[in-house]
Design a protein around this motif. Structure first.
Motif, PDB file in Angstrom:
ATOM      1  N   MET A 169       0.834  -1.202   0.000  1.00 45.21           N
ATOM      2  CA  MET A 169       0.000   0.000   0.000  1.00 45.21           C
ATOM      3  C   MET A 169       0.866   1.248   0.000  1.00 45.21           C
ATOM      4  N   LEU A 170       0.368   2.291  -0.668  1.00 48.97           N
ATOM      5  CA  LEU A 170       1.045   3.577  -0.714  1.00 48.97           C
ATOM      6  C   LEU A 170       0.263   4.597   0.096  1.00 48.97           C
ATOM      7  N   LEU A 171       0.985   5.513   0.728  1.00 53.06           N
ATOM      8  CA  LEU A 171       0.352   6.669   1.356  1.00 53.06           C
ATOM      9  C   LEU A 171       0.528   7.840   0.407  1.00 53.06           C
ATOM     10  N   VAL A 172      -0.586   8.429  -0.027  1.00 54.18           N
ATOM     11  CA  VAL A 172      -0.539   9.507  -1.014  1.00 54.18           C
ATOM     12  C   VAL A 172      -1.070  10.791  -0.378  1.00 54.18           C
ATOM     13  N   LEU A 173      -0.206  11.784  -0.224  1.00 52.83           N
ATOM     14  CA  LEU A 173      -0.643  13.100   0.239  1.00 52.83           C
ATOM     15  C   LEU A 173      -1.297  13.799  -0.930  1.00 52.83           C
ATOM     16  N   ALA A 174      -2.585  14.075  -0.790  1.00 55.93           N
ATOM     17  CA  ALA A 174      -3.350  14.597  -1.918  1.00 55.93           C
ATOM     18  C   ALA A 174      -3.996  15.932  -1.540  1.00 55.93           C
ATOM     19  N   GLY A 175      -5.167  16.208  -2.102  1.00 56.49           N
ATOM     20  CA  GLY A 175      -5.882  17.427  -1.779  1.00 56.49           C
ATOM     21  C   GLY A 175      -6.071  18.361  -2.952  1.00 56.49           C
ATOM     22  N   THR A 176      -5.273  18.223  -4.007  1.00 56.98           N
ATOM     23  CA  THR A 176      -5.412  19.064  -5.197  1.00 56.98           C
ATOM     24  C   THR A 176      -5.960  18.220  -6.346  1.00 56.98           C
ATOM     25  N   GLY A 177      -6.398  18.900  -7.396  1.00 53.91           N
ATOM     26  CA  GLY A 177      -6.952  18.192  -8.547  1.00 53.91           C
ATOM     27  C   GLY A 177      -5.939  17.286  -9.224  1.00 53.91           C
ATOM     28  N   ASP A 178      -4.712  17.772  -9.394  1.00 50.41           N
ATOM     29  CA  ASP A 178      -3.712  16.938 -10.056  1.00 50.41           C
ATOM     30  C   ASP A 178      -3.280  15.782  -9.155  1.00 50.41           C
ATOM     31  N   ALA A 179      -3.326  15.966  -7.825  1.00 53.07           N
ATOM     32  CA  ALA A 179      -3.014  14.865  -6.911  1.00 53.07           C
ATOM     33  C   ALA A 179      -4.064  13.763  -7.025  1.00 53.07           C
ATOM     34  N   ARG A 180      -5.314  14.169  -7.177  1.00 58.03           N
ATOM     35  CA  ARG A 180      -6.368  13.174  -7.357  1.00 58.03           C
ATOM     36  C   ARG A 180      -6.158  12.388  -8.644  1.00 58.03           C
ATOM     37  N   GLU A 181      -5.785  13.081  -9.721  1.00 60.68           N
ATOM     38  CA  GLU A 181      -5.529  12.400 -10.991  1.00 60.68           C
ATOM     39  C   GLU A 181      -4.361  11.429 -10.870  1.00 60.68           C
ATOM     40  N   LEU A 182      -3.338  11.831 -10.111  1.00 66.58           N
ATOM     41  CA  LEU A 182      -2.199  10.935  -9.894  1.00 66.58           C
ATOM     42  C   LEU A 182      -2.647   9.701  -9.115  1.00 66.58           C
ATOM     43  N   ALA A 183      -3.459   9.887  -8.093  1.00 62.54           N
ATOM     44  CA  ALA A 183      -3.946   8.750  -7.306  1.00 62.54           C
ATOM     45  C   ALA A 183      -4.741   7.782  -8.182  1.00 62.54           C
ATOM     46  N   LEU A 184      -5.525   8.323  -9.112  1.00 63.38           N
ATOM     47  CA  LEU A 184      -6.272   7.464 -10.028  1.00 63.38           C
ATOM     48  C   LEU A 184      -5.337   6.668 -10.931  1.00 63.38           C
ATOM     49  N   ARG A 185      -4.255   7.312 -11.375  1.00 63.20           N
ATOM     50  CA  ARG A 185      -3.259   6.612 -12.199  1.00 63.20           C
ATOM     51  C   ARG A 185      -2.590   5.500 -11.398  1.00 63.20           C
ATOM     52  N   LEU A 186      -2.309   5.767 -10.145  1.00 65.92           N
ATOM     53  CA  LEU A 186      -1.685   4.753  -9.293  1.00 65.92           C
ATOM     54  C   LEU A 186      -2.625   3.570  -9.090  1.00 65.92           C
ATOM     55  N   ARG A 187      -3.893   3.857  -8.878  1.00 64.64           N
ATOM     56  CA  ARG A 187      -4.863   2.775  -8.723  1.00 64.64           C
ATOM     57  C   ARG A 187      -4.976   1.970 -10.009  1.00 64.64           C
ATOM     58  N   GLN A 188      -4.966   2.663 -11.146  1.00 62.34           N
ATOM     59  CA  GLN A 188      -5.028   1.992 -12.441  1.00 62.34           C
ATOM     60  C   GLN A 188      -3.824   1.069 -12.633  1.00 62.34           C
ATOM     61  N   ALA A 189      -2.688   1.467 -12.064  1.00 66.36           N
ATOM     62  CA  ALA A 189      -1.476   0.642 -12.147  1.00 66.36           C
ATOM     63  C   ALA A 189      -1.449  -0.433 -11.059  1.00 66.36           C
ATOM     64  N   GLU A 190      -2.576  -0.607 -10.374  1.00 65.01           N
ATOM     65  CA  GLU A 190      -2.777  -1.671  -9.376  1.00 65.01           C
ATOM     66  C   GLU A 190      -1.911  -1.478  -8.136  1.00 65.01           C
ATOM     67  N   TYR A 191      -1.768  -0.241  -7.722  1.00 66.04           N
ATOM     68  CA  TYR A 191      -1.135   0.058  -6.439  1.00 66.04           C
ATOM     69  C   TYR A 191      -2.234   0.319  -5.414  1.00 66.04           C
ATOM     70  N   PRO A 192      -2.347  -0.518  -4.384  1.00 67.12           N
ATOM     71  CA  PRO A 192      -3.264  -0.192  -3.285  1.00 67.12           C
ATOM     72  C   PRO A 192      -2.786   1.099  -2.632  1.00 67.12           C
ATOM     73  N   LEU A 193      -3.711   1.958  -2.233  1.00 61.58           N
ATOM     74  CA  LEU A 193      -3.282   3.241  -1.686  1.00 61.58           C
ATOM     75  C   LEU A 193      -4.304   3.800  -0.717  1.00 61.58           C
ATOM     76  N   LEU A 194      -3.824   4.736   0.079  1.00 65.59           N
ATOM     77  CA  LEU A 194      -4.666   5.541   0.951  1.00 65.59           C
ATOM     78  C   LEU A 194      -4.289   6.991   0.724  1.00 65.59           C
ATOM     79  N   THR A 195      -5.261   7.819   0.356  1.00 68.15           N
ATOM     80  CA  THR A 195      -4.990   9.245   0.211  1.00 68.15           C
ATOM     81  C   THR A 195      -5.247   9.931   1.545  1.00 68.15           C
TER      82      THR A 195
END
Length: 260
Positions: free
Chosen positions: A1-27
């Protein structure tokens, strides 16, 4: 699992890309509004500020493999905490930072190294000053500019209750508050400048996603002087300004994780 510091629009898009690449994550985000943006696309999210020790415990308790810091370019404290937490937990820290815009040079444009210098520069110019840097550092400008002779401070910020309460505590009149959710077009920026009779605009070098270009173009075309606050000087280590670059680095780490 990855910890993703998010909160902005581009951070959300990055998190979606990470999920698409099959990385479990928590924003992780600071505001409920940002959390709702994550939930809308079914990204797992934790709301609230985390100190370095709390973040390190979260990483360890959940067996997280890496920290991806995609927080705002000016979220200096969050980035320092994330880097320290990753070091404490013994996991890689990767920084994604939106590319900066080409500010260039212009007779009406002045760069400031931080908020304090921007406030001093504004005080030396006076006039009708529109502040577009958010509420977090509003107190710095209010302390220096409110009550200053021949000076009016207009604060533009998100329409949140805590922001309005902060304005009231600092003594900023309601008539000088612009509570709106961006991004703003060049035309809307110009309409606001014109409505308030702005003579000086203050913004941050937050990149294209922060709609800095539209603010600057609007001001330059109207002959309005502008102060731009440069990004904090932080030694991040590994920094990526593209999703592909960050994903490639994570894939390198994943190969090692899977080999263990």
């Amino acid at each position: 699992m990855l910890l993703v510091l998010a909160g902005t629009g581009d951070a959300r898009e990055l998190a979606l890309r990470l999920r698409q690449a099959e990385y479990p994550l928590l924003t992780t985000v600071v505001t409920e509004s940002a959390a709702q943006s994550m939930r809308e696309v079914e990204l797992p999210v934790r709301v609230g500020r985390l100190q370095a020790e709390e973040m390190a415990a979260l990483i360890r308790d959940n067996g997280m493999k890496a920290v991806v810091d995609a927080s705002h370019p000016f979220a200096e404290e969050a980035s320092r905490n994330a880097k320290a937490a990753a070091e404490t937990a013994g996991v890689p820290y990767l920084r994604y930072e939106r590319a900066g815009g080409d500010i260039g040079k212009h007779p009406l444009l002045t760069m400031a190294v931080d908020y304090e210098q921007a406030a001093e520069l504004a005080a030396s110019r006076r006039g009708v000053i529109m502040l577009t840097t958010g509420s977090k550092t509003l107190h710095i400008f209010a302390k220096r500019l409110l009550g200053l002779e021949a000076t009016t401070l207009i604060a533009r910020m998100l329409p949140r209750k805590d922001n309005m309460e902060k304005c009231e505590e600092l003594g900023l009149p309601q008539r000088n508050i612009v509570a709106m959710q961006g991004p703003f077009s060049k035309e809307l920026n110009q309409a606001l400048y014109r409505h308030f009779g702005v003579t000086l605009m203050i913004t941050k070098e937050s990149g294209k996603e922060g709609a800095v270009d539209e603010k600057l173009q609007a001001a330059m075309e109207m002959g309005i002087e502008t102060i731009v606050i440069g990004r904090p000087d932080i030694e991040y280590g590994a920094v990526f300004s593209s999703f592909d670059g960050l994903l490639e680095e994570l894939d390198n780490h994943r190969s090692r994780w899977e080999a263990q």
